[in-house]
Enzyme design. Structure first.
Site, mmCIF file in Angstrom:
data_model
loop_
_atom_site.group_PDB
_atom_site.id
_atom_site.type_symbol
_atom_site.label_atom_id
_atom_site.label_comp_id
_atom_site.label_asym_id
_atom_site.label_seq_id
_atom_site.Cartn_x
_atom_site.Cartn_y
_atom_site.Cartn_z
ATOM 1 N N GLU A 176 0.699 -1.132 0.009
ATOM 2 C CA GLU A 176 0.130 -0.136 0.055
ATOM 3 C C GLU A 176 1.007 1.252 0.087
ATOM 4 O OE1 GLU A 176 -4.158 0.064 1.645
ATOM 5 O OE2 GLU A 176 -3.037 1.290 3.375
ATOM 6 N N HIS B 216 7.433 -27.241 2.725
ATOM 7 C CA HIS B 216 6.586 -28.012 1.971
ATOM 8 C C HIS B 216 5.641 -27.623 0.988
ATOM 9 C CE1 HIS B 216 8.640 -31.223 4.356
ATOM 10 N NE2 HIS B 216 8.611 -30.346 5.423
ATOM 11 N N LYS C 58 -13.637 1.798 -3.466
ATOM 12 C CA LYS C 58 -14.663 2.073 -2.175
ATOM 13 C C LYS C 58 -15.826 3.018 -2.745
ATOM 14 C CE LYS C 58 -11.676 3.789 1.011
ATOM 15 N NZ LYS C 58 -11.264 4.228 2.328
#
Length: 542
Positions: free
Chosen positions: A353, A384, A508
């Site tokens: 950000e 793994h 937004k």
């Protein structure tokens, strides 16, 4: 037009050194028996080994010169003094003021911000003490045993990460849960295990208008009223981290139980502000102050140490080296500590950000790469899962390995220690990534010819090793501040504003615009055929 870092003498020299460095291996560089000692540094309780990185003395000299030619010294001082280095929002950037000692003052824009910080810290301390001692009681007279932090972004990632990391310091019988996602599953999964009488909700939203946070806060409020049978219960079971007293009061929270912070603290830099209230409630004021002390120790190292010995500066310069010269696009953060399992997620917001920008501070296009993709998982789980790609894939992925000499808990592994087993893997991975295994070495072991190439480990995969004695509040604070300052230095080199986030805003706004169509209140007309069709499908299948 801003100065272009790629036109500096240091950048031009690094371009030439990159070409000359091709074919150089870490095996060759480690023929210098003093390399590890020369490239290992101590900072704020951390031992940092940079020797397994792809650089020699000349490259290091040029990287330090690059920082100097970018004006880093002046930019560091400008930040610490409170100048408005967030130029697009005309704000100071003062997360470093959050950890100033009480005896210091710092006047910015006519206000003593250090005094303001300690006033809020004092109120946080009093509140957390009352909560932990049992002096604060819920609506029915029960003590609080569970704190639920409701926030998103920096109001969630920091305290959630730190509370998990410091779980060994939760000594008062108070535990915490964190709700961030507006997906109802997040809230429902937390509520179903709560006892309303002993639960306190912390609503963290500076403006008290954040859509996701307010949706979750209202859901929690409705649940609490249903459970306890009275709206009067709200004031005993909700507090706010906010600066909007009017909206906090309208919600039902006593404004005396509102803890503020300032516009010079970005959300992703706010875990050591009032946003850390849930953390303080869990670990207590004393250890929270030690947490701040770790930040402060790294701040002082960063501000006062020569660049050639300055750990945040050197790590940032290495990231620029890999991003802009080697073409690396991602950076792995690999803590060999399950308690730091949320650290990479926290760093994703802090780094991406901040530095996910494509224009410079003056609005002109960048001339460099910017903003690595940060990711990672704890060891040994990652071994793994994705280490195969780091070892033998075609992409260069610099990695930070974080480990501790002493665990908070240990268990036997046969006659040995599980922690020793964990750290054996830690040291083995950085060794293999650096030095690999050649075809000749594999052939000497009698491996079939048709398998030799499959088993070759090329090495030359750069890693930085970060060690500390144990994961304490102070060490965690230092570790967070280390990466905060890395982000800052990267931003200075790339000449971008690391402290705004305009890319978050449009989405937004669009979500608010589309909400009536998504809920079926109005006809779908988003302005593009794809979004229209998708919303119609959603409504049909709702």
């Amino acid at each position: 037009m801003a100065n272009d870092i790629t036109t500096t003498a240091a950048w031009q020299s690094l371009t030439e050194r990159y070409e000359a460095f091709q074919g150089t291996t870490l095996r060759e560089l480690f023929q210098d028996g003093g390399r590890a000692e020369k490239l290992s540094f101590d900072a704020a309780g951390l031992r940092v080994d940079l020797s397994k990185n792809l650089l020699d003395d000349a490259i290091l000299t040029d990287l330090v010169a690059l920082a100097e030619q970018a004006g880093l010294t002046d930019r560091i001082e400008a930040m610490f003094r409170g100048e408005h280095i967030n130029n697009t929002e005309d704000r100071a950037v003062l997360h470093t003021a959050l950890r100033l000692p009480v005896e210091e003052s710092l006047e910015v824009d006519g206000q003593d911000v250090a005094a303001d910080v300690h006033e809020v810290l004092g109120r946080m301390r009093d509140f957390a003490t009352a909560l932990r001692s049992g002096a604060w009681l819920g609506y029915t007279g029960r003590t609080i045993k569970k704190v639920v932090n409701i926030g998103i972004g920096g109001s969630d990632l920091g305290p959630a990460m730190a509370t998990k990391a410091l779980r060994a310091y939760a000594t008062a019988g108070i535990t915490a849960e964190f709700v961030s996602n507006v997906d109802p599953a997040d809230m429902v999964s937390v509520l179903e295990d709560l006892d309303a009488e002993s639960t306190l909700f912390v609503i963290a939203s500076k403006t008290f208008t954040t859509q996701e946070t307010l949706a979750n806060a209202n859901a929690a409020k409705n649940w609490l009223i249903e459970q306890l049978g009275s709206e009067e219960a709200v004031s005993k079971h909700f507090v706010a981290v906010s600066t909007n007293a009017e909206k906090v009061t309208a919600f039902g929270i006593n404004p005396e139980n509102m803890f503020g912070f300032w516009d010079w603290v970005g959300g992703r830099y706010s875990v050591d502000s009032a946003v850390g209230l849930s953390l303080m409630a869990v670990i207590g004021p004393r250890d929270f102050m030690r947490f701040l002390g770790g930040f402060r120790a790294m701040d002082e190292h960063f501000r006062y140490t020569d660049f050639g010995q300055n750990v945040p500066v050197l790590m940032a310069l290495l990231s620029v080296w890999y991003t802009d010269f080697f073409g690396a696009e991602t950076h792995a953060v690999l803590p060999y500590s399950e308690d730091l399992s949320r650290f990479a997620a926290y760093l994703q917001q802090l780094t991406m950000e901040s530095n996910g920008k494509s224009v410079r501070r003056d609005g002109s296009p960048v001339t460099t790469g910017t903003g690595e993709i940060y990711w990672g998982e704890p060891g040994t789980n990652g071994q793994h899962a994705f280490f195969q790609l780091i070892h033998q894939g075609t992409r260069l992925i610099p990695a930070d390995f974080i480990g501790f000499a002493r665990p908070k808990q240990d268990l036997p592994a046969g006659e040995k220690s599980m922690h020793d087993l964990l750290m054996s893997n830690f040291f083995a991975q950085t060794k293999v990534l650096a030095f690999g295994k050649t075809a000749e070495e594999i052939a000497a072991e009698g491996v079939d010819d048709n398998l030799i190439n499959h088993k070759v480990m090329p090495g030359n995969r750069p890693t930085t090793t970060i060690l500390a004695e144990e994961l304490t509040p102070a060490v965690l604070g230092a570790l967070i501040a280390l990466y905060e300052h890395i982000v800052f230095v990267q931003g200075v080199i790339w000449d971008i504003n690391s402290f705004d986030q305009w890319g978050v805003e449009l989405g937004k706004q669009q979500a608010s615009d589309l909400a009536p169509a998504v809920s079926g209140e109005v006809e779908v007309d988003s302005g593009d055929s794809s979004t229209d069709a998708l919303i119609r499908w959603y409504r049909t299948n709702r």
